[in-house]
Design a protein around this motif. Structure first.
Motif, PDB file in Angstrom:
ATOM      1  N   LEU A 145       4.106  -7.269  -0.485  1.00 29.21           N
ATOM      2  CA  LEU A 145       5.112  -6.221  -0.333  1.00 29.21           C
ATOM      3  C   LEU A 145       4.650  -4.868  -0.865  1.00 29.21           C
ATOM      4  O   LEU A 145       5.401  -3.891  -0.801  1.00 29.21           O
ATOM      5  CB  LEU A 145       6.407  -6.639  -1.034  1.00 29.21           C
ATOM      6  CG  LEU A 145       7.105  -7.882  -0.465  1.00 29.21           C
ATOM      7  CD1 LEU A 145       8.335  -8.229  -1.289  1.00 29.21           C
ATOM      8  CD2 LEU A 145       7.476  -7.681   1.001  1.00 29.21           C
ATOM      9  N   ASP A 146       3.442  -4.806  -1.379  1.00 27.89           N
ATOM     10  CA  ASP A 146       2.911  -3.535  -1.886  1.00 27.89           C
ATOM     11  C   ASP A 146       1.498  -3.304  -1.361  1.00 27.89           C
ATOM     12  O   ASP A 146       0.586  -2.936  -2.113  1.00 27.89           O
ATOM     13  CB  ASP A 146       2.925  -3.521  -3.418  1.00 27.89           C
ATOM     14  CG  ASP A 146       2.642  -2.139  -3.992  1.00 27.89           C
ATOM     15  OD1 ASP A 146       2.935  -1.142  -3.303  1.00 27.89           O
ATOM     16  OD2 ASP A 146       2.130  -2.061  -5.130  1.00 27.89           O
ATOM     17  N   ARG A 147       1.347  -3.510  -0.066  1.00 22.55           N
ATOM     18  CA  ARG A 147       0.040  -3.317   0.555  1.00 22.55           C
ATOM     19  C   ARG A 147      -0.184  -1.854   0.935  1.00 22.55           C
ATOM     20  O   ARG A 147       0.734  -1.038   0.935  1.00 22.55           O
ATOM     21  CB  ARG A 147      -0.087  -4.218   1.789  1.00 22.55           C
ATOM     22  CG  ARG A 147      -0.323  -5.669   1.431  1.00 22.55           C
ATOM     23  CD  ARG A 147      -0.324  -6.576   2.631  1.00 22.55           C
ATOM     24  NE  ARG A 147      -0.815  -7.920   2.278  1.00 22.55           N
ATOM     25  CZ  ARG A 147      -0.739  -8.982   3.060  1.00 22.55           C
ATOM     26  NH1 ARG A 147      -0.155  -8.877   4.254  1.00 22.55           N
ATOM     27  NH2 ARG A 147      -1.210 -10.147   2.662  1.00 22.55           N
ATOM     28  N   SER A 148      -1.428  -1.556   1.288  1.00 18.74           N
ATOM     29  CA  SER A 148      -1.780  -0.196   1.685  1.00 18.74           C
ATOM     30  C   SER A 148      -1.096   0.181   2.988  1.00 18.74           C
ATOM     31  O   SER A 148      -0.890  -0.660   3.867  1.00 18.74           O
ATOM     32  CB  SER A 148      -3.295  -0.073   1.866  1.00 18.74           C
ATOM     33  OG  SER A 148      -3.967  -0.247   0.633  1.00 18.74           O
ATOM     34  N   GLU A 149      -0.760   1.458   3.110  1.00 18.97           N
ATOM     35  CA  GLU A 149      -0.192   1.973   4.343  1.00 18.97           C
ATOM     36  C   GLU A 149      -0.761   3.362   4.623  1.00 18.97           C
ATOM     37  O   GLU A 149      -1.147   4.093   3.703  1.00 18.97           O
ATOM     38  CB  GLU A 149       1.334   2.030   4.276  1.00 18.97           C
ATOM     39  CG  GLU A 149       1.895   2.887   3.163  1.00 18.97           C
ATOM     40  CD  GLU A 149       3.415   2.745   3.037  1.00 18.97           C
ATOM     41  OE1 GLU A 149       3.971   1.746   3.537  1.00 18.97           O
ATOM     42  OE2 GLU A 149       4.032   3.640   2.435  1.00 18.97           O
TER      43      GLU A 149
END
Length: 234
Positions: A145-149
């Protein structure tokens, strides 16, 4: 300004929604340069064209698209109501170029990546029950839920792009307009373990969601030193 859609130097790999390149609908300032002979004068910087290249290797073909910072093109996001081909959504959106990105669950077709389009969050992995209640993924859920974007900001009268973790703060005086989750970050070092794509125990790989250690079709997006946006598809 023409927008470029992405579906999908610091690079981040992308996986199954859409980024597009199109004529930009946003307000973008034209950078100026001071002439040395008349310091008080300014002239608009010439607009640069897109730069498309392909490279043929023994077992693959690499396609790249460079979107210069001073051009009539912008990169933005789109999301399809149902699973479709990249060609179809590109035509629907009137895109000049398109790249698939993000991730989705092939069984329920729901997003497993965050997606923001024109300031509105239209993709939220927390609403995907198969993701949130999967016991096999529970140990990695906070990382997922806190991956790179890849992000597009409106900062006053100019557009800025960045690659950041989902929970990273938006810079002061900027608004987050478009964003598409992907990952892992590839440069300067891979964050595959940090983002829950790869896990090891006692030196043995016990999880590799992307098959990162074997050949496969790959897609990535990066930002170069001169702030150009670089798409790569292999």
């Amino acid at each position: 300004m023409k927008p470029i859609w992405l579906v999908g130097a610091i690079a981040v790999s992308l996986g199954g929604l859409w980024w597009l390149v199109t004529r930009s609908p946003f307000s973008v300032s034209t950078p100026t340069a001071v002439l040395p002979t008349t310091p008080a004068s300014t002239v608009p910087r010439p607009l640069e064209p897109l730069e498309y290249k392909s490279y043929t290797l023994p077992q693959s073909t690499i396609y790249t698209l460079r979107v210069p910072p001073h051009s009539q093109f912008a990169v933005t996001t789109a999301i399809a109501a149902t699973v479709g081909t990249l060609e179809t959504i590109a035509r629907q959106e009137g895109a000049i170029a398109a790249l698939n990105g993000g991730f989705f669950d092939p069984e329920n077709q729901q997003s497993t990546a965050y997606v923001r389009v024109e300031g509105k969050q239209v993709g939220d992995p927390r609403l995907n029950d198969r993701l949130m209640h999967n016991p096999d993924l529970a140990p990695y859920l906070s990382q997922i839920l806190d991956r790179s974007e890849f992000r597009q900001y409106q900062c006053g009268d100019r557009l800025e792009y960045a690659i950041a973790l989902h929970n990273a703060a938006v810079p002061p005086s900027c608004q987050l307009v478009n964003a598409l989750g992907g990952g892992p970050r590839l440069l300067p070092t891979s964050t595959a373990q940090q983002e829950g794509f790869v896990a090891e125990a006692n030196g043995v790989v016990i999880r590799d969601a992307l098959g990162s250690r074997q050949p496969n079709a790959r897609t990535a997006i990066g930002i170069t030193r001169d702030r150009s946006i670089l798409w790569v598809m292999v």
